[in-house]
Design a protein around this motif. Sequence first.
Motif, PDB file in Angstrom:
ATOM      1  N   ILE A 121       1.073  -1.233   0.069  1.00 53.35           N
ATOM      2  CA  ILE A 121       0.053   0.077  -0.079  1.00 53.35           C
ATOM      3  C   ILE A 121       0.860   1.172   0.018  1.00 53.35           C
ATOM      4  O   ILE A 121       1.923   1.267   0.724  1.00 53.35           O
ATOM      5  CB  ILE A 121      -0.996  -0.053   1.228  1.00 53.35           C
ATOM      6  CG1 ILE A 121      -1.954  -1.202   1.181  1.00 53.35           C
ATOM      7  CG2 ILE A 121      -1.476   1.341   1.408  1.00 53.35           C
ATOM      8  CD1 ILE A 121      -2.841  -1.226   2.203  1.00 53.35           C
ATOM      9  N   VAL A 122       0.639   2.263  -0.992  1.00 54.31           N
ATOM     10  CA  VAL A 122       0.945   3.691  -0.669  1.00 54.31           C
ATOM     11  C   VAL A 122      -0.131   4.628  -0.793  1.00 54.31           C
ATOM     12  O   VAL A 122      -0.884   4.761  -1.754  1.00 54.31           O
ATOM     13  CB  VAL A 122       2.213   3.872  -1.873  1.00 54.31           C
ATOM     14  CG1 VAL A 122       2.738   5.363  -2.070  1.00 54.31           C
ATOM     15  CG2 VAL A 122       3.038   2.756  -2.192  1.00 54.31           C
ATOM     16  N   ALA A 123      -0.236   5.197   0.508  1.00 53.88           N
ATOM     17  CA  ALA A 123      -1.643   5.914   0.416  1.00 53.88           C
ATOM     18  C   ALA A 123      -1.096   7.550   0.815  1.00 53.88           C
ATOM     19  O   ALA A 123       0.086   7.662   1.202  1.00 53.88           O
ATOM     20  CB  ALA A 123      -2.086   5.500   1.807  1.00 53.88           C
ATOM     21  N   THR A 124      -1.874   8.390   0.201  1.00 50.56           N
ATOM     22  CA  THR A 124      -1.653   9.515  -0.016  1.00 50.56           C
ATOM     23  C   THR A 124      -2.680  10.560   0.374  1.00 50.56           C
ATOM     24  O   THR A 124      -3.879  10.253   0.212  1.00 50.56           O
ATOM     25  CB  THR A 124      -1.470  10.042  -1.275  1.00 50.56           C
ATOM     26  OG1 THR A 124      -0.589   9.120  -1.929  1.00 50.56           O
ATOM     27  CG2 THR A 124      -0.870  11.519  -1.345  1.00 50.56           C
ATOM     28  N   LYS A 125      -2.327  11.716   1.339  1.00 49.09           N
ATOM     29  CA  LYS A 125      -3.366  12.540   1.660  1.00 49.09           C
ATOM     30  C   LYS A 125      -2.541  14.090   1.889  1.00 49.09           C
ATOM     31  O   LYS A 125      -1.641  13.816   2.169  1.00 49.09           O
ATOM     32  CB  LYS A 125      -4.396  12.234   2.840  1.00 49.09           C
ATOM     33  CG  LYS A 125      -3.719  12.041   4.081  1.00 49.09           C
ATOM     34  CD  LYS A 125      -4.473  11.505   5.068  1.00 49.09           C
ATOM     35  CE  LYS A 125      -5.648  12.714   5.697  1.00 49.09           C
ATOM     36  NZ  LYS A 125      -5.934  12.150   7.210  1.00 49.09           N
ATOM     37  N   SER A 126      -3.676  15.033   1.777  1.00 49.33           N
ATOM     38  CA  SER A 126      -3.132  16.369   2.122  1.00 49.33           C
ATOM     39  C   SER A 126      -3.027  16.461   3.734  1.00 49.33           C
ATOM     40  O   SER A 126      -3.957  15.971   4.526  1.00 49.33           O
ATOM     41  CB  SER A 126      -3.956  17.379   1.632  1.00 49.33           C
ATOM     42  OG  SER A 126      -3.755  17.468   0.280  1.00 49.33           O
ATOM     43  N   VAL A 127      -1.859  17.237   3.815  1.00 45.20           N
ATOM     44  CA  VAL A 127      -1.505  17.494   5.477  1.00 45.20           C
ATOM     45  C   VAL A 127      -1.258  19.116   5.605  1.00 45.20           C
ATOM     46  O   VAL A 127      -1.018  19.792   4.359  1.00 45.20           O
ATOM     47  CB  VAL A 127      -0.605  16.702   6.091  1.00 45.20           C
ATOM     48  CG1 VAL A 127      -0.769  15.221   6.213  1.00 45.20           C
ATOM     49  CG2 VAL A 127       0.729  16.752   5.300  1.00 45.20           C
ATOM     50  N   THR A 128      -1.215  19.626   6.451  1.00 43.45           N
ATOM     51  CA  THR A 128      -0.996  20.953   6.960  1.00 43.45           C
ATOM     52  C   THR A 128       0.487  20.952   7.627  1.00 43.45           C
ATOM     53  O   THR A 128       0.549  20.476   8.792  1.00 43.45           O
ATOM     54  CB  THR A 128      -2.157  21.692   7.629  1.00 43.45           C
ATOM     55  OG1 THR A 128      -3.235  21.517   7.226  1.00 43.45           O
ATOM     56  CG2 THR A 128      -1.912  23.104   7.774  1.00 43.45           C
TER      57      THR A 128
END
Length: 197
Positions: A121-128
């Motif tokens: 798994i390679v998971a991506t999401k935006s962070v601040t």
Amino acid sequence: QAYVSYSNVAALTHLAAKPGWEITSTLDDIKIWTHEEGNVLLLKVEMQVEIPSHVAFSLLSDFTLRQQWDKHILTCEVLQAVSEDEKIYYITSAPMTGHKPRDFVILVSQRQPCKPSEPYIVATKSVTLTSMPPSSKYCRSEILSSGFQIYSDSSSSCTVCYFNRVTSGVMPYFAANLTGSSKSIEDTALQCIKFLE
């Protein structure tokens, strides 16, 4: 931090497991599915690749290599290596006509399978990140949940599934394609296969 990385992987796993995907396009080595949820479009691209799954995992989890196959990405740098399996990247993307170029601050979480039947798994999401505030030169955009699941088919081949939850922020990149007037998703998938092999 642990919660954010767990929720990143969990969101991708949840997205992949959703029922109701509709296939919209089939090429020899590429299948594209979509799933509409209110004003969010879920996208799944499945690619057959002739390399071992662990090699695909190592190439796809390094986002600094992504601009070699994804023409939407202009630059990509590692802002922070949070751990061996988590990195935060800063990405800029090419401007669409009449729009400012976009930028993203994303967390990439990678996981090896516990059992042979499970995917990498390679998971991506935006962070601040306070050290990387939005700039007036770019339109700061958000990735809700996207990434790859890589299943081993044999010792020398694998199935790579790319998922994206497409919001209005990234919609311009996909909109033309889904009406059939452009083949950008298929082109990017073909470039991805070529890069991996």
